[in-house]
Every structure is written in structure tokens, then in C-alpha cells.
Design a protein around this motif. Structure first.
Motif, PDB file in Angstrom:
ATOM      1  N   SER A 173       0.764  -1.249  -0.096  1.00  0.00           N
ATOM      2  CA  SER A 173      -0.145   0.002   0.109  1.00  0.00           C
ATOM      3  C   SER A 173       0.777   1.322  -0.076  1.00  0.00           C
ATOM      4  CB  SER A 173      -0.946   0.012   1.274  1.00  0.00           C
ATOM      5  OG  SER A 173      -0.142   0.075   2.366  1.00  0.00           O
ATOM      6  N   GLU A 174       0.240   2.377  -0.272  1.00  0.00           N
ATOM      7  CA  GLU A 174       1.009   3.564  -0.346  1.00  0.00           C
ATOM      8  C   GLU A 174       1.420   4.282   1.054  1.00  0.00           C
ATOM      9  OE1 GLU A 174       1.992   6.358  -2.506  1.00  0.00           O
ATOM     10  OE2 GLU A 174       2.165   4.545  -3.581  1.00  0.00           O
ATOM     11  N   PRO A 175       2.454   4.598   1.342  1.00  0.00           N
ATOM     12  CA  PRO A 175       2.878   4.999   2.813  1.00  0.00           C
ATOM     13  C   PRO A 175       1.998   6.187   3.247  1.00  0.00           C
ATOM     14  CG  PRO A 175       4.732   4.945   1.356  1.00  0.00           C
ATOM     15  CD  PRO A 175       3.775   4.703   0.436  1.00  0.00           C
ATOM     16  N   ASN A 176       2.036   6.248   4.525  1.00  0.00           N
ATOM     17  CA  ASN A 176       1.099   7.263   5.313  1.00  0.00           C
ATOM     18  C   ASN A 176       1.854   8.463   5.581  1.00  0.00           C
ATOM     19  OD1 ASN A 176       2.046   6.318   7.662  1.00  0.00           O
ATOM     20  ND2 ASN A 176       0.349   5.609   8.597  1.00  0.00           N
ATOM     21  N   GLU A 230      31.830  19.555  -8.784  1.00  0.00           N
ATOM     22  CA  GLU A 230      30.767  18.812  -9.314  1.00  0.00           C
ATOM     23  C   GLU A 230      30.578  17.467  -9.401  1.00  0.00           C
ATOM     24  OE1 GLU A 230      28.113  20.506 -12.822  1.00  0.00           O
ATOM     25  OE2 GLU A 230      29.489  18.967 -13.389  1.00  0.00           O
ATOM     26  N   MET A 231      29.474  17.112  -8.692  1.00  0.00           N
ATOM     27  CA  MET A 231      29.321  15.625  -8.797  1.00  0.00           C
ATOM     28  C   MET A 231      28.033  15.291  -9.978  1.00  0.00           C
ATOM     29  SD  MET A 231      28.978  14.308  -4.893  1.00  0.00           S
ATOM     30  CE  MET A 231      27.105  14.952  -4.642  1.00  0.00           C
ATOM     31  N   THR A 232      28.122  14.105 -10.643  1.00  0.00           N
ATOM     32  CA  THR A 232      27.429  13.840 -11.882  1.00  0.00           C
ATOM     33  C   THR A 232      26.734  12.443 -11.442  1.00  0.00           C
ATOM     34  OG1 THR A 232      29.304  13.051 -12.995  1.00  0.00           O
ATOM     35  CG2 THR A 232      28.570  15.246 -13.535  1.00  0.00           C
ATOM     36  N   ASN A 233      25.716  12.247 -12.245  1.00  0.00           N
ATOM     37  CA  ASN A 233      25.000  11.103 -11.913  1.00  0.00           C
ATOM     38  C   ASN A 233      24.932  10.367 -10.617  1.00  0.00           C
ATOM     39  OD1 ASN A 233      24.705  10.701 -14.812  1.00  0.00           O
ATOM     40  ND2 ASN A 233      27.084  10.158 -15.129  1.00  0.00           N
ATOM     41  N   VAL A 234      24.302  11.327  -9.685  1.00  0.00           N
ATOM     42  CA  VAL A 234      24.141  10.925  -8.361  1.00  0.00           C
ATOM     43  C   VAL A 234      22.488  10.205  -8.299  1.00  0.00           C
ATOM     44  CG1 VAL A 234      23.830  11.913  -5.880  1.00  0.00           C
ATOM     45  CG2 VAL A 234      25.270  13.013  -7.666  1.00  0.00           C
ATOM     46  N   GLN A 235      22.758   8.998  -7.709  1.00  0.00           N
ATOM     47  CA  GLN A 235      21.514   8.165  -7.475  1.00  0.00           C
ATOM     48  C   GLN A 235      21.229   7.974  -6.128  1.00  0.00           C
ATOM     49  OE1 GLN A 235      21.983   4.662  -9.750  1.00  0.00           O
ATOM     50  NE2 GLN A 235      22.117   5.498 -11.754  1.00  0.00           N
ATOM     51  N   VAL A 236      20.204   8.093  -5.445  1.00  0.00           N
ATOM     52  CA  VAL A 236      19.612   7.815  -4.166  1.00  0.00           C
ATOM     53  C   VAL A 236      18.643   6.794  -3.968  1.00  0.00           C
ATOM     54  CG1 VAL A 236      18.826   8.747  -2.005  1.00  0.00           C
ATOM     55  CG2 VAL A 236      20.711  10.112  -3.312  1.00  0.00           C
ATOM     56  N   SER A 237      18.675   5.897  -3.298  1.00  0.00           N
ATOM     57  CA  SER A 237      17.743   4.869  -3.122  1.00  0.00           C
ATOM     58  C   SER A 237      17.240   4.679  -1.607  1.00  0.00           C
ATOM     59  CB  SER A 237      18.162   3.584  -3.645  1.00  0.00           C
ATOM     60  OG  SER A 237      18.191   3.516  -5.084  1.00  0.00           O
ATOM     61  N   HIS A 238      15.813   4.471  -1.462  1.00  0.00           N
ATOM     62  CA  HIS A 238      15.423   4.655  -0.139  1.00  0.00           C
ATOM     63  C   HIS A 238      14.294   3.114  -0.101  1.00  0.00           C
ATOM     64  CE1 HIS A 238      12.127   5.402   2.673  1.00  0.00           C
ATOM     65  NE2 HIS A 238      13.218   5.264   3.656  1.00  0.00           N
ATOM     66  N   ARG A 239      14.662   2.366   0.834  1.00  0.00           N
ATOM     67  CA  ARG A 239      13.650   1.216   1.198  1.00  0.00           C
ATOM     68  C   ARG A 239      13.097   1.348   2.289  1.00  0.00           C
ATOM     69  NH1 ARG A 239      15.593  -4.711   1.042  1.00  0.00           N
ATOM     70  NH2 ARG A 239      16.167  -4.189   3.203  1.00  0.00           N
ATOM     71  N   TYR A 240      12.006   1.275   2.646  1.00  0.00           N
ATOM     72  CA  TYR A 240      11.161   1.135   3.971  1.00  0.00           C
ATOM     73  C   TYR A 240      10.935  -0.430   4.184  1.00  0.00           C
ATOM     74  CZ  TYR A 240       8.608   1.997   8.182  1.00  0.00           C
ATOM     75  OH  TYR A 240       8.225   1.908   9.391  1.00  0.00           O
ATOM     76  N   ASP A 241      11.485  -1.176   4.856  1.00  0.00           N
ATOM     77  CA  ASP A 241      11.254  -2.569   4.860  1.00  0.00           C
ATOM     78  C   ASP A 241      11.161  -3.381   3.680  1.00  0.00           C
ATOM     79  OD1 ASP A 241      11.348  -2.841   7.780  1.00  0.00           O
ATOM     80  OD2 ASP A 241       9.113  -2.861   7.773  1.00  0.00           O
ATOM     81  N   THR A 242      10.285  -4.041   3.275  1.00  0.00           N
ATOM     82  CA  THR A 242      10.139  -4.691   2.130  1.00  0.00           C
ATOM     83  C   THR A 242       8.968  -4.216   1.253  1.00  0.00           C
ATOM     84  OG1 THR A 242       9.014  -6.578   2.888  1.00  0.00           O
ATOM     85  CG2 THR A 242      11.554  -6.879   2.903  1.00  0.00           C
ATOM     86  N   PHE A 272       0.542   2.387  15.138  1.00  0.00           N
ATOM     87  CA  PHE A 272       0.538   1.302  16.050  1.00  0.00           C
ATOM     88  C   PHE A 272       0.963   0.006  15.051  1.00  0.00           C
ATOM     89  CE2 PHE A 272      -1.420  -2.434  18.004  1.00  0.00           C
ATOM     90  CZ  PHE A 272      -0.673  -2.422  19.338  1.00  0.00           C
ATOM     91  N   GLY A 273       1.939  -0.654  15.752  1.00  0.00           N
ATOM     92  CA  GLY A 273       1.801  -2.055  14.781  1.00  0.00           C
ATOM     93  C   GLY A 273       2.945  -1.758  13.569  1.00  0.00           C
ATOM     94  N   ARG A 274       3.493  -0.512  13.390  1.00  0.00           N
ATOM     95  CA  ARG A 274       3.982  -0.514  12.141  1.00  0.00           C
ATOM     96  C   ARG A 274       5.413   0.119  12.284  1.00  0.00           C
ATOM     97  NH1 ARG A 274       3.250  -1.970   6.436  1.00  0.00           N
ATOM     98  NH2 ARG A 274       5.738  -1.595   6.104  1.00  0.00           N
ATOM     99  N   THR A 275       6.378  -0.484  12.748  1.00  0.00           N
ATOM    100  CA  THR A 275       7.679   0.283  12.836  1.00  0.00           C
ATOM    101  C   THR A 275       8.594  -0.663  11.887  1.00  0.00           C
ATOM    102  OG1 THR A 275       8.020  -1.255  14.859  1.00  0.00           O
ATOM    103  CG2 THR A 275       7.198   1.067  15.412  1.00  0.00           C
ATOM    104  N   GLY A 276       9.093   0.193  11.004  1.00  0.00           N
ATOM    105  CA  GLY A 276       9.934  -0.813  10.223  1.00  0.00           C
ATOM    106  C   GLY A 276      11.404   0.052  10.220  1.00  0.00           C
ATOM    107  N   LYS A 277      12.066  -0.434   9.139  1.00  0.00           N
ATOM    108  CA  LYS A 277      13.583   0.109   9.301  1.00  0.00           C
ATOM    109  C   LYS A 277      13.841   0.685   7.800  1.00  0.00           C
ATOM    110  CE  LYS A 277      15.480  -3.914  11.936  1.00  0.00           C
ATOM    111  NZ  LYS A 277      14.817  -3.447  13.352  1.00  0.00           N
ATOM    112  N   ASP A 278      14.523   1.642   8.000  1.00  0.00           N
ATOM    113  CA  ASP A 278      14.753   2.508   6.724  1.00  0.00           C
ATOM    114  C   ASP A 278      16.269   2.017   6.028  1.00  0.00           C
ATOM    115  OD1 ASP A 278      13.002   4.773   6.083  1.00  0.00           O
ATOM    116  OD2 ASP A 278      13.445   5.159   8.275  1.00  0.00           O
ATOM    117  N   TYR A 279      16.294   2.003   4.865  1.00  0.00           N
ATOM    118  CA  TYR A 279      17.397   1.351   4.301  1.00  0.00           C
ATOM    119  C   TYR A 279      17.671   2.431   3.302  1.00  0.00           C
ATOM    120  CZ  TYR A 279      16.568  -2.782   6.254  1.00  0.00           C
ATOM    121  OH  TYR A 279      16.168  -3.883   7.408  1.00  0.00           O
ATOM    122  N   TRP A 280      19.139   3.209   3.014  1.00  0.00           N
ATOM    123  CA  TRP A 280      19.481   4.057   2.177  1.00  0.00           C
ATOM    124  C   TRP A 280      20.735   3.638   1.439  1.00  0.00           C
ATOM    125  CZ3 TRP A 280      16.922   8.515   1.442  1.00  0.00           C
ATOM    126  CH2 TRP A 280      15.998   8.747   2.360  1.00  0.00           C
TER     127      TRP A 280
END
Length: 67
Positions: free
Chosen positions: A2-5, A19-31, A59-67
Motif C-alpha cells: 500500500s501507499e505509505p502514510n 561537481e558531482m554527476t549521475n548521483v543516485q539515491v535509493s530508499h527502502r522502507y522494510d520490504t 501502531f504495529g507499524r515500525t519498520g527499518k529505513d535503508y538508504w
């Protein structure tokens, strides 16, 4: 899946010294949720935004952030 709240803006600051070029950032919340963003170039000393990181709160929704 589902969509995050909850969403937070993501800002990247270039403190590399040139200068930095081609910078990519990824974030994952749990799976459940993935966020990705790419910047073609970030000049030295600049801050760039344009990305939002999604996650769930409550309540009941505590996940982990991965960067």
C-alpha cells in the motif's frame, strides 16, 4: 503493498569540493516501499531536492529505513 502514510522530503548537499554527476539515491522502507531519484549533476556547494521518502507510522507499524 500500500501507499505509505507519511512522506519526508530528501535533500542532498554536495560537499565533495567539485561537481558531482549521475548521483543516485535509493530508499527502502522494510520490504514494502522503494523510492529512487537521480540527479544528472549537482554543482559544488549546492543542495538539491525533488525526492520524497515514504514510510509508515502508527501502531504495529515500525519498520527499518535503508538508504
Amino acid at each position: 503493498m500500500s501507499e505509505p502514510n507519511s512522506w519526508s522530503p530528501v535533500v542532498v548537499k554536495n560537499s565533495w569540493g567539485s561537481e558531482m554527476t549521475n548521483v543516485q539515491v535509493s530508499h527502502r522502507y522494510d520490504t514494502d516501499h522503494y523510492d529512487h531519484h537521480t540527479w544528472n549533476a549537482i554543482p559544488s556547494g549546492d543542495e538539491v531536492g525533488g525526492m520524497q521518502a515514504g514510510y509508515w507510522t502508527g501502531f504495529g507499524r515500525t519498520g527499518k529505513d535503508y538508504w
